[in-house]
Design a protein around this motif. Structure first.
Motif, PDB file in Angstrom:
ATOM      1  N   GLU A 304     110.325  83.674 -36.797  1.00  0.00           N
ATOM      2  CA  GLU A 304     109.642  82.394 -36.970  1.00  0.00           C
ATOM      3  C   GLU A 304     110.529  81.282 -36.420  1.00  0.00           C
ATOM      4  O   GLU A 304     111.667  81.121 -36.844  1.00  0.00           O
ATOM      5  N   ILE A 305     109.990  80.522 -35.474  1.00  0.00           N
ATOM      6  CA  ILE A 305     110.709  79.421 -34.842  1.00  0.00           C
ATOM      7  C   ILE A 305     109.921  78.141 -35.087  1.00  0.00           C
ATOM      8  O   ILE A 305     108.718  78.085 -34.811  1.00  0.00           O
ATOM      9  N   SER A 306     110.605  77.122 -35.598  1.00  0.00           N
ATOM     10  CA  SER A 306     109.913  75.872 -35.916  1.00  0.00           C
ATOM     11  C   SER A 306     110.812  74.682 -35.598  1.00  0.00           C
ATOM     12  O   SER A 306     112.035  74.807 -35.529  1.00  0.00           O
ATOM     13  N   ALA A 307     110.178  73.538 -35.402  1.00  0.00           N
ATOM     14  CA  ALA A 307     110.911  72.294 -35.179  1.00  0.00           C
ATOM     15  C   ALA A 307     109.976  71.132 -35.474  1.00  0.00           C
ATOM     16  O   ALA A 307     108.787  71.182 -35.113  1.00  0.00           O
ATOM     17  N   PRO A 308     110.472  70.084 -36.138  1.00  0.00           N
ATOM     18  CA  PRO A 308     109.630  68.913 -36.410  1.00  0.00           C
ATOM     19  C   PRO A 308     109.063  68.331 -35.115  1.00  0.00           C
ATOM     20  O   PRO A 308     109.761  68.225 -34.105  1.00  0.00           O
ATOM     21  N   GLY A 309     107.792  67.991 -35.161  1.00  0.00           N
ATOM     22  CA  GLY A 309     107.139  67.398 -33.997  1.00  0.00           C
ATOM     23  C   GLY A 309     106.468  68.387 -33.075  1.00  0.00           C
ATOM     24  O   GLY A 309     105.752  67.989 -32.150  1.00  0.00           O
ATOM     25  N   PHE A 310     106.669  69.695 -33.321  1.00  0.00           N
ATOM     26  CA  PHE A 310     106.088  70.709 -32.444  1.00  0.00           C
ATOM     27  C   PHE A 310     104.931  71.464 -33.097  1.00  0.00           C
ATOM     28  O   PHE A 310     104.444  72.440 -32.547  1.00  0.00           O
ATOM     29  N   GLY A 311     104.501  71.010 -34.267  1.00  0.00           N
ATOM     30  CA  GLY A 311     103.318  71.581 -34.882  1.00  0.00           C
ATOM     31  C   GLY A 311     103.559  72.907 -35.569  1.00  0.00           C
ATOM     32  O   GLY A 311     104.605  73.140 -36.181  1.00  0.00           O
ATOM     33  N   VAL A 312     102.584  73.782 -35.457  1.00  0.00           N
ATOM     34  CA  VAL A 312     102.607  75.083 -36.136  1.00  0.00           C
ATOM     35  C   VAL A 312     103.798  75.915 -35.650  1.00  0.00           C
ATOM     36  O   VAL A 312     104.059  75.968 -34.453  1.00  0.00           O
ATOM     37  N   PRO A 313     104.532  76.555 -36.557  1.00  0.00           N
ATOM     38  CA  PRO A 313     105.652  77.405 -36.133  1.00  0.00           C
ATOM     39  C   PRO A 313     105.190  78.538 -35.220  1.00  0.00           C
ATOM     40  O   PRO A 313     104.043  79.004 -35.296  1.00  0.00           O
ATOM     41  N   LEU A 314     106.098  78.976 -34.368  1.00  0.00           N
ATOM     42  CA  LEU A 314     105.851  80.111 -33.487  1.00  0.00           C
ATOM     43  C   LEU A 314     106.299  81.374 -34.215  1.00  0.00           C
ATOM     44  O   LEU A 314     107.475  81.512 -34.561  1.00  0.00           O
ATOM     45  N   LYS A 315     105.354  82.289 -34.444  1.00  0.00           N
ATOM     46  CA  LYS A 315     105.664  83.535 -35.142  1.00  0.00           C
ATOM     47  C   LYS A 315     105.281  84.729 -34.277  1.00  0.00           C
ATOM     48  O   LYS A 315     104.198  84.753 -33.696  1.00  0.00           O
ATOM     49  N   ASN A 316     106.169  85.706 -34.225  1.00  0.00           N
ATOM     50  CA  ASN A 316     105.900  86.940 -33.503  1.00  0.00           C
ATOM     51  C   ASN A 316     106.572  88.105 -34.203  1.00  0.00           C
ATOM     52  O   ASN A 316     107.679  87.973 -34.728  1.00  0.00           O
ATOM     53  N   ARG A 317     105.914  89.245 -34.166  1.00  0.00           N
ATOM     54  CA  ARG A 317     106.483  90.467 -34.710  1.00  0.00           C
ATOM     55  C   ARG A 317     107.185  91.232 -33.594  1.00  0.00           C
ATOM     56  O   ARG A 317     106.721  91.246 -32.452  1.00  0.00           O
ATOM     57  N   LEU A 318     108.322  91.863 -33.917  1.00  0.00           N
ATOM     58  CA  LEU A 318     109.075  92.643 -32.940  1.00  0.00           C
ATOM     59  C   LEU A 318     108.756  94.125 -33.105  1.00  0.00           C
ATOM     60  O   LEU A 318     108.788  94.647 -34.220  1.00  0.00           O
ATOM     61  N   THR A 319     108.430  94.785 -32.010  1.00  0.00           N
ATOM     62  CA  THR A 319     108.168  96.218 -32.053  1.00  0.00           C
ATOM     63  C   THR A 319     108.887  96.893 -30.893  1.00  0.00           C
ATOM     64  O   THR A 319     109.276  96.251 -29.913  1.00  0.00           O
ATOM     65  N   PHE A 320     109.068  98.197 -31.019  1.00  0.00           N
ATOM     66  CA  PHE A 320     109.821  98.964 -30.031  1.00  0.00           C
ATOM     67  C   PHE A 320     109.027 100.211 -29.637  1.00  0.00           C
ATOM     68  O   PHE A 320     108.607 100.976 -30.500  1.00  0.00           O
ATOM     69  N   LYS A 321     108.818 100.396 -28.342  1.00  0.00           N
ATOM     70  CA  LYS A 321     108.173 101.613 -27.878  1.00  0.00           C
ATOM     71  C   LYS A 321     109.107 102.803 -28.094  1.00  0.00           C
ATOM     72  O   LYS A 321     110.331 102.658 -28.108  1.00  0.00           O
ATOM     73  N   PRO A 322     108.549 104.009 -28.256  1.00  0.00           N
ATOM     74  CA  PRO A 322     109.387 105.198 -28.401  1.00  0.00           C
ATOM     75  C   PRO A 322     110.289 105.384 -27.186  1.00  0.00           C
ATOM     76  O   PRO A 322     109.931 104.995 -26.065  1.00  0.00           O
ATOM     77  N   ARG A 323     111.466 105.959 -27.426  1.00  0.00           N
ATOM     78  CA  ARG A 323     112.420 106.197 -26.337  1.00  0.00           C
ATOM     79  C   ARG A 323     111.778 107.036 -25.248  1.00  0.00           C
ATOM     80  O   ARG A 323     111.165 108.061 -25.496  1.00  0.00           O
ATOM     81  N   ASP A 324     111.907 106.566 -24.013  1.00  0.00           N
ATOM     82  CA  ASP A 324     111.322 107.248 -22.853  1.00  0.00           C
ATOM     83  C   ASP A 324     112.454 107.639 -21.912  1.00  0.00           C
ATOM     84  O   ASP A 324     113.112 106.780 -21.328  1.00  0.00           O
ATOM     85  N   THR A 325     112.696 108.929 -21.778  1.00  0.00           N
ATOM     86  CA  THR A 325     113.787 109.403 -20.925  1.00  0.00           C
ATOM     87  C   THR A 325     113.294 109.956 -19.594  1.00  0.00           C
ATOM     88  O   THR A 325     114.094 110.328 -18.734  1.00  0.00           O
ATOM     89  N   ALA A 326     111.960 110.022 -19.430  1.00  0.00           N
ATOM     90  CA  ALA A 326     111.429 110.549 -18.173  1.00  0.00           C
ATOM     91  C   ALA A 326     111.495 109.492 -17.081  1.00  0.00           C
ATOM     92  O   ALA A 326     111.250 108.310 -17.306  1.00  0.00           O
ATOM     93  N   ALA A 327     111.849 109.927 -15.873  1.00  0.00           N
ATOM     94  CA  ALA A 327     111.935 109.005 -14.743  1.00  0.00           C
ATOM     95  C   ALA A 327     110.528 108.595 -14.290  1.00  0.00           C
ATOM     96  O   ALA A 327     109.594 109.386 -14.333  1.00  0.00           O
ATOM     97  N   THR A 328     110.408 107.345 -13.863  1.00  0.00           N
ATOM     98  CA  THR A 328     109.145 106.865 -13.292  1.00  0.00           C
ATOM     99  C   THR A 328     108.925 107.541 -11.959  1.00  0.00           C
ATOM    100  O   THR A 328     109.791 107.558 -11.083  1.00  0.00           O
ATOM    101  N   GLN A 329     107.744 108.109 -11.785  1.00  0.00           N
ATOM    102  CA  GLN A 329     107.430 108.848 -10.563  1.00  0.00           C
ATOM    103  C   GLN A 329     106.705 107.963  -9.562  1.00  0.00           C
ATOM    104  O   GLN A 329     105.770 107.240  -9.915  1.00  0.00           O
ATOM    105  N   VAL A 330     107.131 108.000  -8.334  1.00  0.00           N
ATOM    106  CA  VAL A 330     106.481 107.284  -7.240  1.00  0.00           C
ATOM    107  C   VAL A 330     105.862 108.320  -6.298  1.00  0.00           C
ATOM    108  O   VAL A 330     106.537 109.253  -5.872  1.00  0.00           O
ATOM    109  N   LYS A 331     104.596 108.141  -6.013  1.00  0.00           N
ATOM    110  CA  LYS A 331     103.894 109.068  -5.119  1.00  0.00           C
ATOM    111  C   LYS A 331     104.004 108.602  -3.672  1.00  0.00           C
ATOM    112  O   LYS A 331     104.053 107.412  -3.396  1.00  0.00           O
ATOM    113  N   VAL A 332     104.053 109.563  -2.783  1.00  0.00           N
ATOM    114  CA  VAL A 332     104.130 109.265  -1.358  1.00  0.00           C
ATOM    115  C   VAL A 332     102.746 109.352  -0.746  1.00  0.00           C
ATOM    116  O   VAL A 332     102.023 110.334  -0.966  1.00  0.00           O
ATOM    117  N   LEU A 333     102.351 108.345   0.000  1.00  0.00           N
ATOM    118  CA  LEU A 333     101.048 108.357   0.670  1.00  0.00           C
ATOM    119  C   LEU A 333     101.121 109.126   1.977  1.00  0.00           C
ATOM    120  O   LEU A 333     102.147 109.095   2.676  1.00  0.00           O
TER     121      LEU A 333
END
Length: 333
Positions: A304-333
């Protein structure tokens, strides 16, 4: 005056204007971007343009925040034409914070050795506040992504599967739209959470670019007009509804080693950032983050981030994707 964007009862985007405590829908406008384009086209200030429209129904922004119906305060209809960027080591305490992140023992860090972060910070102190119309030293600069990386207030900031960490950075962001002739127009300022991977950055300073390619959130409300000389905000992390970390953060030129004009020049001096119609969200940096205090963010933490004069506080939830160890594959045309 504050501007925000919401989803109305029909699920459509609506622009909301707040003056004082009352917030009302602005009739005849489909988005903040549309409103800004109208003001630029008419040669009016944003305030003058707003006064040319009738106000509609009053809304309760705090209630809409609970219902997750708040949007970022401006967006481009094509997300690829919205740029999220920022500058670091711009605030008077930021060098100490950065050095704390990269801390070594006293024997390893001899007094004679000056880190690159400290060198950059000192450059800002010495040359970041030029006289009006002059050009000062360029700051540290980074790219976060395009509009696809912009997360609405109340939304989740998601760290990728290859991340080492994910943590908040409470900042003020400048919001800009580029006119047809390539002139950048500053729309206003908003609270921002410049979400970053501090563990990755700490491994090697040259990983900074990788650590910044993350989602970010800003808003919910956009302050029209000048930024206060000093912004005294609060950043906190809640875990299971309890505050686990809370600290004030300072921004505004009184607390900065660079002027806003200097930071803006060194961003918009590049032709690529003066493309007609593009939207820019440029984050000005911070000297406060929980990571420097030894706090590691966890799945489900709410920032939660807030400051006078900036209105409604900024709120966000933090999440983490599962660990991904596989390499990104690029296809050849």
């Amino acid at each position: 005056m504050l501007i925000s964007q919401i989803l109305d009862d029909a699920g459509n985007v609506a622009v909301v204007v707040r003056s004082g405590s009352e917030a009302c829908i602005l009739n005849g406008v489909g988005s903040t971007y549309e409103l800004v384009q109208e003001a630029i086209g008419k040669g009016q200030s944003l305030t003058e343009c707003i006064r040319g429209h009738e106000l509609g129904a009053a809304v309760d922004l705090e209630k809409l925040a609970e219902e997750r119906r708040l949007l970022v305060p401006i967006h481009h209809p094509d997300a690829a034409h919205m740029h999220l960027t920022g500058t670091g080591l711009t605030h008077l305490g930021s060098a100490a914070t950065r050095n704390a992140m990269h801390a070594k023992s006293e024997t390893e860090e001899a007094e004679a050795h000056v880190t690159d972060s400290m060198k950059m910070f000192r450059m800002g102190l010495e040359g970041g506040r030029p006289e009006a119309g002059e050009i000062g030293v360029q700051p540290e600069w980074f790219y976060k992504g395009n509009g696809y990386c912009a997360v609405a207030p109340g939304g989740d900031l998601v760290s990728p599967g290859f991340c080492e960490d994910g943590g908040e950075e409470p900042e003020i962001a400048g919001i800009y739209v580029v006119a047809e002739d390539g002139t950048p127009f500053r729309v206003g300022f908003a609270l921002a959470n410049e979400f970053s991977d501090h563990v990755m950055e700490r491994q090697n300073y040259l990983f900074l670019a990788h650590s910044k390619l993350r989602p970010a959130s800003f808003g919910p409300e956009l302050l029209v007009g000048p930024l206060p000389e000093s912004v005294d905000g609060t950043s906190r992390i809640l875990r299971d509804g309890k505050v686990v970390w809370e600290k004030p953060f300072l921004s505004g030129e009184t607390n900065m080693s660079h002027t806003l004009a200097n930071l803006e020049h060194h961003h918009f001096k590049y032709d690529v950032f003066r493309q007609p119609g593009d939207v820019h969200v440029h984050m000005f940096g911070t000297a406060t983050l929980s990571f420097a205090d030894g706090i590691g963010c966890q799945e489900g933490d709410e920032v939660e981030i807030s400051a006078p004069g900036f209105g409604v506080p900024l709120k966000n939830r933090l999440t983490f994707k599962p660990r991904d160890t596989a390499a990104t594959q690029v296809k050849v045309l």
